[in-house]
Design an enzyme around this catalytic site. Structure first.
Site, mmCIF file in Angstrom:
data_model
loop_
_atom_site.group_PDB
_atom_site.id
_atom_site.type_symbol
_atom_site.label_atom_id
_atom_site.label_comp_id
_atom_site.label_asym_id
_atom_site.label_seq_id
_atom_site.Cartn_x
_atom_site.Cartn_y
_atom_site.Cartn_z
ATOM 1 C CG ASP A 98 -3.461 1.267 -2.081
ATOM 2 O OD1 ASP A 98 -2.806 0.234 -1.675
ATOM 3 O OD2 ASP A 98 -2.682 2.029 -2.835
ATOM 4 C CD GLU A 106 -1.929 -2.962 0.795
ATOM 5 O OE1 GLU A 106 -1.486 -3.623 -0.146
ATOM 6 O OE2 GLU A 106 -1.708 -1.567 0.561
ATOM 7 C CG ASP A 109 -2.295 4.022 -6.170
ATOM 8 O OD1 ASP A 109 -1.606 3.029 -5.936
ATOM 9 O OD2 ASP A 109 -1.891 5.114 -6.212
#
Length: 472
Positions: free
Chosen positions: A226, A321, A403
């Site tokens: 992340d 992502e 996170d």
């Protein structure tokens, strides 16, 4: 220009070396890069003049067949015209390499082609404007594709056409040994100047053996990454990679250097709105500012390279992502921190490094709520503000860093999609780039029925973005 396609088993890679040229060689480098700028600007002015002349003639009712002949902007057309006029436009042309002029013509052809494609809708993104002339003190570069282009066997010099043998600040052993072994072939060389330093970047076709180095053993099968602002990246293993924030660290020095540069006599007089000769102190102040920006960029690039190389070497599967960074920077409160962290670099680096080391890259769907989903019970929160840095689940009672929770959700996405990966993606010898989702039982119908409505809508929006690429 036709893009080079390497043969099977080969990949195109760049090797960049800092140069240590003499004063005479610096003059030759500036002469060739200046020739590229001159050819670009002159042919751009010619295209603009022909375009304006044709428009004026058409306004007077001149027939299409009688208009001034159009100046084509393909590279062969620009090169043909340049060869016809260079003897009286640039009588000094023989002092520079022909590749320097070809660099400017190729850049102009690409710029005009991109403008036309953007105007006709063939190019995505923002509409591109008409190309502008290149300034004298802007970025200098020239590309060489023919002639003597090599690295010396002494590992300390590079050889370029019309420039000769130039010493490198670092060893060229890695590239030289590959060329000597026959596993690399130099395609072109580009010289460029950044903050007063000269660099040479070789474009090389490399035959690379996919595998992990002996010093990088596997530490895990799947890892979710992340990217953020407070930390450069947060791994599903719980590791928090610190963010050096190089621009924030240099803000004080940069502000002082820019204030000093603003007090110097520059090339533009704000009182009379006219051009003037810039002072030597103004040039030195601008060089100081450029060096600070170059240092910031180097620190940021080094941080991302170290992290992405380690991830590609140590893990079998990496999940990241699909961030919409262009939309995120519209938030003026986060724009500076986002651009300083450059989160989009993570996916770009892993896209080719996973192919080098035999790992696999998965890109999660852009609309997947990784931060709002509980990694323990998969409950999705309807709202989660950016100020909430701890994820507290009201269903199972789990409390976890926001996170770390998102990274664990990303890692869990690939547990049920292994059977859906096409071709060699199951072997881990490539990079699967595309949205991934958990695959419930019941086949395609069961999966469609079990998805929430927002998932099906997101899949329809991103259906055209699913790409399978293999970096050999």
């Amino acid at each position: 220009m036709k893009r080079y396609e390497p043969p099977a088993g080969w990949t195109v890679q760049a090797y960049k070396f800092a140069l240590d040229p003499t004063v005479t060689q610096v003059g030759g480098l500036r002469r060739n890069t200046g020739a590229a700028r001159f050819a670009y600007n002159h042919m751009l002015r010619r295209v603009c003049a022909v375009k304006a002349q044709r428009a004026a003639e058409a306004s007077y009712g001149v027939a299409e067949a009688d208009l001034t002949p159009w100046q084509g902007w393909s590279l062969p057309d620009l090169r043909r015209t340049w060869n016809e006029i260079k003897h009286w436009v640039a009588p000094w042309w023989a002092e520079c390499s022909k590749e320097a002029f070809n660099t400017g013509l190729a850049n102009l052809s690409a710029a005009l082609g991109n403008w036309h494609a953007s105007r006709t809708g063939a190019r995505k993104g923002r509409r591109m404007g008409w190309p502008r002339p290149k300034k004298k003190h802007a970025h200098r570069s020239a590309r060489f594709t023919t002639g003597a282009i090599r690295v010396d066997p002494d590992y300390r010099h590079v050889v370029l056409p019309r420039l000769g043998r130039i010493r490198a600040c670092e060893s060229t052993r890695k590239l030289a040994r590959r060329v000597q072994a026959g596993t690399a072939q130099i395609l072109s060389a580009t010289v460029s100047e950044t903050a007063g330093r000269w660099f040479c970047s070789f474009q090389v076709a490399v035959r690379r053996t996919v595998g992990r180095p002996a010093h990088a053993p596997r530490t895990g099968r799947v890892v979710g990454v992340d990217a953020g602002i407070k930390h450069l990246a947060v791994l599903s293993t719980g590791e928090l990679v610190p963010n050096p924030a190089p621009f924030k660290a240099a803000l004080k020095k940069l502000g002082k250097a820019q204030r000093r540069a603003s007090r110097r006599i520059g090339p533009f007089d704000p009182a009379t709105k006219r051009k003037r000769t810039a002072s030597n102190r103004w040039h030195r102040a601008q060089e100081r500012v450029a060096k600070l920006h170059a240092t910031v960029a180097a620190v940021r690039a080094d941080s991302w390279h170290q992290l992405t190389t380690r991830l590609a070497q140590q893990f079998d599967t990496i999940v990241v992502e699909n961030l919409h960074v262009a939309g995120m920077v519209r938030n003026r409160k986060l724009a500076r921190s986002l651009t300083d962290a450059a989160p989009a670099t993570l996916r770009r680096h892993l896209g080719y490094k996973t192919g080098w080391y035999g790992s696999t890259l998965h890109v999660a769907d852009r609309w997947y709520p990784s931060s709002k989903t509980c990694s323990g019970c998969q409950t999705v929160k309807p709202k989660l503000s950016l100020a909430e840095r701890t994820f507290d689940c009201t269903t199972c009672g789990m409390s976890l860093d926001r996170d770390v929770n998102a990274a664990r959700n990303l890692a869990a996405l690939v547990r049920h999609v292994d059977l859906e990966l096409p071709g060699d993606a199951k072997t881990g010898r490539g990079a699967y780039v595309g949205p991934v989702r958990p695959a419930p039982a019941g086949g395609a119908a069961g999966r469609e029925a079990s998805r929430p409505s927002w998932v099906n809508a997101a899949r329809q929006r991103t259906a055209t973005d699913r790409v399978l690429t293999f970096a050999r």
